[in-house]
Structures are given as structure tokens and as C-alpha cells.
Design a protein around this motif. Structure first.
Motif, PDB file in Angstrom:
ATOM      1  N   VAL A   6       0.849  -1.196   0.000  1.00 26.26           N
ATOM      2  CA  VAL A   6       0.000   0.000   0.000  1.00 26.26           C
ATOM      3  C   VAL A   6       0.883   1.244   0.000  1.00 26.26           C
ATOM      4  CG1 VAL A   6      -1.813   1.292   1.187  1.00 26.26           C
ATOM      5  CG2 VAL A   6      -1.815  -1.215   1.265  1.00 26.26           C
ATOM      6  N   ASP A   7       0.698   2.067  -1.026  1.00 25.14           N
ATOM      7  CA  ASP A   7       1.363   3.372  -1.104  1.00 25.14           C
ATOM      8  C   ASP A   7       0.321   4.395  -0.659  1.00 25.14           C
ATOM      9  OD1 ASP A   7       3.258   5.357  -1.709  1.00 25.14           O
ATOM     10  OD2 ASP A   7       2.391   5.632  -3.703  1.00 25.14           O
ATOM     11  N   VAL A  65       0.764  -7.020   5.235  1.00 29.54           N
ATOM     12  CA  VAL A  65       0.532  -5.761   4.529  1.00 29.54           C
ATOM     13  C   VAL A  65       1.799  -4.916   4.663  1.00 29.54           C
ATOM     14  CG1 VAL A  65      -0.885  -3.678   4.390  1.00 29.54           C
ATOM     15  CG2 VAL A  65      -1.936  -5.867   5.033  1.00 29.54           C
ATOM     16  N   ALA A  66       2.335  -4.481   3.534  1.00 30.01           N
ATOM     17  CA  ALA A  66       3.527  -3.634   3.506  1.00 30.01           C
ATOM     18  C   ALA A  66       3.105  -2.213   3.152  1.00 30.01           C
ATOM     19  CB  ALA A  66       4.533  -4.159   2.492  1.00 30.01           C
ATOM     20  N   VAL A  67       3.445  -1.271   4.014  1.00 30.63           N
ATOM     21  CA  VAL A  67       3.010   0.117   3.852  1.00 30.63           C
ATOM     22  C   VAL A  67       4.232   1.028   3.820  1.00 30.63           C
ATOM     23  CG1 VAL A  67       1.590   1.967   4.842  1.00 30.63           C
ATOM     24  CG2 VAL A  67       0.914  -0.422   5.160  1.00 30.63           C
ATOM     25  N   GLU A  68       4.172   2.037   2.960  1.00 37.47           N
ATOM     26  CA  GLU A  68       5.269   3.003   2.939  1.00 37.47           C
ATOM     27  C   GLU A  68       5.236   3.828   4.215  1.00 37.47           C
ATOM     28  OE1 GLU A  68       6.851   5.150  -0.689  1.00 37.47           O
ATOM     29  OE2 GLU A  68       5.795   6.769   0.339  1.00 37.47           O
ATOM     30  N   GLN A  84      -2.560   9.831   7.938  1.00 42.53           N
ATOM     31  CA  GLN A  84      -3.917   9.396   8.269  1.00 42.53           C
ATOM     32  C   GLN A  84      -4.283   8.129   7.502  1.00 42.53           C
ATOM     33  OE1 GLN A  84      -5.597  13.185   7.281  1.00 42.53           O
ATOM     34  NE2 GLN A  84      -5.880  13.762   9.427  1.00 42.53           N
ATOM     35  N   VAL A  85      -3.929   8.064   6.232  1.00 40.05           N
ATOM     36  CA  VAL A  85      -4.236   6.885   5.430  1.00 40.05           C
ATOM     37  C   VAL A  85      -3.423   5.694   5.934  1.00 40.05           C
ATOM     38  CG1 VAL A  85      -4.062   5.863   3.121  1.00 40.05           C
ATOM     39  CG2 VAL A  85      -4.996   8.168   3.407  1.00 40.05           C
ATOM     40  N   SER A  86      -2.165   5.913   6.310  1.00 35.75           N
ATOM     41  CA  SER A  86      -1.348   4.823   6.880  1.00 35.75           C
ATOM     42  C   SER A  86      -2.024   4.240   8.112  1.00 35.75           C
ATOM     43  CB  SER A  86       0.045   5.328   7.253  1.00 35.75           C
ATOM     44  OG  SER A  86       0.761   5.684   6.111  1.00 35.75           O
ATOM     45  N   GLY A  87      -2.559   5.104   8.953  1.00 39.02           N
ATOM     46  CA  GLY A  87      -3.266   4.641  10.145  1.00 39.02           C
ATOM     47  C   GLY A  87      -4.504   3.835   9.799  1.00 39.02           C
ATOM     48  N   ILE A  88      -5.244   4.290   8.805  1.00 39.48           N
ATOM     49  CA  ILE A  88      -6.440   3.578   8.348  1.00 39.48           C
ATOM     50  C   ILE A  88      -6.071   2.175   7.854  1.00 39.48           C
ATOM     51  CG2 ILE A  88      -8.189   3.540   6.506  1.00 39.48           C
ATOM     52  CD1 ILE A  88      -8.904   5.547   8.612  1.00 39.48           C
ATOM     53  N   VAL A  89      -4.991   2.088   7.085  1.00 36.72           N
ATOM     54  CA  VAL A  89      -4.547   0.803   6.537  1.00 36.72           C
ATOM     55  C   VAL A  89      -4.097  -0.123   7.669  1.00 36.72           C
ATOM     56  CG1 VAL A  89      -2.792  -0.314   5.089  1.00 36.72           C
ATOM     57  CG2 VAL A  89      -3.925   1.778   4.296  1.00 36.72           C
ATOM     58  N   ASP A  97      -6.185  -9.391  11.824  1.00 39.44           N
ATOM     59  CA  ASP A  97      -5.020 -10.075  12.411  1.00 39.44           C
ATOM     60  C   ASP A  97      -3.873 -10.226  11.418  1.00 39.44           C
ATOM     61  OD1 ASP A  97      -6.112 -10.400  14.996  1.00 39.44           O
ATOM     62  OD2 ASP A  97      -7.253 -12.137  14.300  1.00 39.44           O
ATOM     63  N   LEU A  98      -3.693  -9.225  10.573  1.00 42.81           N
ATOM     64  CA  LEU A  98      -2.603  -9.242   9.600  1.00 42.81           C
ATOM     65  C   LEU A  98      -1.443  -8.400  10.111  1.00 42.81           C
ATOM     66  CD1 LEU A  98      -4.597  -8.638   6.289  1.00 42.81           C
ATOM     67  CD2 LEU A  98      -3.601 -10.787   7.083  1.00 42.81           C
ATOM     68  N   PRO A  99      -0.225  -8.915  10.029  1.00 39.01           N
ATOM     69  CA  PRO A  99       0.917  -8.087  10.408  1.00 39.01           C
ATOM     70  C   PRO A  99       1.105  -6.960   9.397  1.00 39.01           C
ATOM     71  CG  PRO A  99       1.652 -10.215   9.573  1.00 39.01           C
ATOM     72  CD  PRO A  99       0.161 -10.269   9.634  1.00 39.01           C
ATOM     73  N   VAL A 100       1.611  -5.834   9.886  1.00 41.68           N
ATOM     74  CA  VAL A 100       1.874  -4.676   9.037  1.00 41.68           C
ATOM     75  C   VAL A 100       3.357  -4.355   9.120  1.00 41.68           C
ATOM     76  CG1 VAL A 100       1.369  -2.247   8.602  1.00 41.68           C
ATOM     77  CG2 VAL A 100      -0.434  -3.756   9.447  1.00 41.68           C
ATOM     78  N   ALA A 101       3.996  -4.211   7.981  1.00 42.92           N
ATOM     79  CA  ALA A 101       5.408  -3.842   7.925  1.00 42.92           C
ATOM     80  C   ALA A 101       5.523  -2.494   7.228  1.00 42.92           C
ATOM     81  CB  ALA A 101       6.197  -4.898   7.160  1.00 42.92           C
ATOM     82  N   PHE A 102       6.271  -1.594   7.838  1.00 43.77           N
ATOM     83  CA  PHE A 102       6.486  -0.268   7.255  1.00 43.77           C
ATOM     84  C   PHE A 102       7.882  -0.202   6.658  1.00 43.77           C
ATOM     85  CE2 PHE A 102       3.142   0.348  10.353  1.00 43.77           C
ATOM     86  CZ  PHE A 102       2.253   1.175   9.684  1.00 43.77           C
ATOM     87  N   HIS A 103       7.981   0.311   5.450  1.00 48.17           N
ATOM     88  CA  HIS A 103       9.265   0.429   4.759  1.00 48.17           C
ATOM     89  C   HIS A 103       9.450   1.866   4.291  1.00 48.17           C
ATOM     90  CE1 HIS A 103       9.805  -3.928   4.644  1.00 48.17           C
ATOM     91  NE2 HIS A 103       8.523  -4.003   4.342  1.00 48.17           N
TER      92      HIS A 103
END
Length: 195
Positions: A6-7, A65-68, A84-89, A97-103
């Protein structure tokens, strides 16, 4: 492994799903953009992004889920919308219950093109080649979402090993401190008995 990249963006939120196969093959399962009109109220725009991203999560069932990661930019308004969108995602992923990774953007660029300073055109060209796509994903937000997913797929094994090593080192340190504390208590109680 199936990864949703997700960008984050308030006007255009790029989304892309990839899946790893045998022999390090990667397949693109879908790519697109969730759009919101700039004329709508902020709450309505955030709701639209949430519904759009949740639709992708429900349709593709990613494992992660990989998020910028939000990066400081000159335009504070853009940064706020992106955050705000990052928080929503992240919230939508947590509900499933999906892990989120930020890059960071530079980590993604380096993983995809070999240079943390690559421009959007270079990233789009490389992601098109890596995934064997017939045409470049458009707009650039969609290509960036795929790049995030590929970056995570390639870096996750190393990140997992580092996290595992850090956890093991922390446990060893706790055990060592406990042994030192026990030894100090034993010396204190033994010293008291000798008097």
C-alpha cells in the motif's frame, strides 16, 4: 507468501498484491488505486480509502501488509493525509489479524533498483521487469504499491532472522542479569551468616 503493498495517499492510494512461488518467482495478483475526490470532506475520504483497502484485503487475503513509512516532506498537508491513510490501513490490517510492515521510500527504491535515490520512472521500469508485466502499472502510486510488496517479500526473511537474533540476545541478557542478581544475593546472604 502473499503480500499487499500500500502506497498511502489521500487522493490516490496505490494498492498491489503479489505472491511468491517456486524458485523465487513472483506473480502480480492485482494492482490498482483507491481514489478520493479532493472536494469531499476528510472523514468521507478516509472512509472511502478504508473501504477500498479493506475490499482488497478481503478479495486477496494477504498474509502481510507492507506500507510506505510516512516520510517528512515539505508539504505538511500532504504528510498529514499520508499519515492518516497509513493509520487507516494499519487499523484495517489489525482487524484482520494481519501483520503490518512499514518500509521507508529509500529502502524500497534500494530493494527494487539497487539505488535508494531512484526516481519513480526507474522504480516503475524495474517493477515491470521484476513482475514480468506487459505494461507499466499506472499511475506511479500503483507501481509504488507493487514495489513495497516486493521489497517486503525480499527483505522479510532477513528481517525475521534479525528480529529472532535480537529476541534471543535479549533473552540471554535477561538470563545473565538474573544469574548475576542471584549470585549477588547469595554472596549477601553468605556474608551475613559468616559474621
Amino acid at each position: 507468501m502473499r503480500v499487499l503493498g500500500v502506497d498511502p495517499g489521500l487522493t490516490r492510494c496505490g494498492v498491489g498484491v503479489i505472491e511468491s512461488g517456486r524458485a523465487r518467482e513472483i506473480a502480480c495478483l492485482g494492482v490498482g488505486v483507491v481514489r478520493t475526490p479532493s472536494t469531499d470532506e476528510l472523514a468521507d475520504r478516509l472512509m472511502a480509502v478504508a473501504e477500498g483497502v479493506e475490499g482488497w484485503m478481503d478479495a486477496h487475503r494477504p498474509e502481510v501488509v507492507a506500507v510506505e513509512r510516512v516520510f517528512s516532506q515539505q508539504n505538511v498537508r500532504t504528510v498529514m493525509g499520508t499519515a492518516q491513510v497509513s493509520g487507516i490501513v494499519a487499523l484495517a490490517a489489525a482487524r484482520r489479524d494481519l501483520p503490518v510492515a512499514f518500509h521507508t521510500p529509500s529502502a524500497v527504491k534500494a530493494a527494487i533498483s539497487g539505488s535508494g535515490r531512484a526516481d519513480k520512472r526507474q522504480v516503475t521500469t524495474m517493477i515491470t521487469k521484476i513482475l514480468g508485466l506487459e505494461s507499466p502499472p499506472k499511475p506511479a502510486d500503483a507501481a509504488d504499491a507493487l514495489a513495497l510488496a516486493v521489497c517486503h517479500l525480499w527483505r522479510a526473511p532477513m528481517s525475521d532472522r534479525i528480529a529472532e537474533a535480537e529476541a534471543k540476545a535479549a533473552q540471554l541478557a535477561r538470563n545473565h542479569r538474573a544469574r548475576l542478581a542471584d549470585a549477588a544475593r547469595e554472596r549477601g546472604s553468605t556474608g551475613g551468616q559468616q559474621r
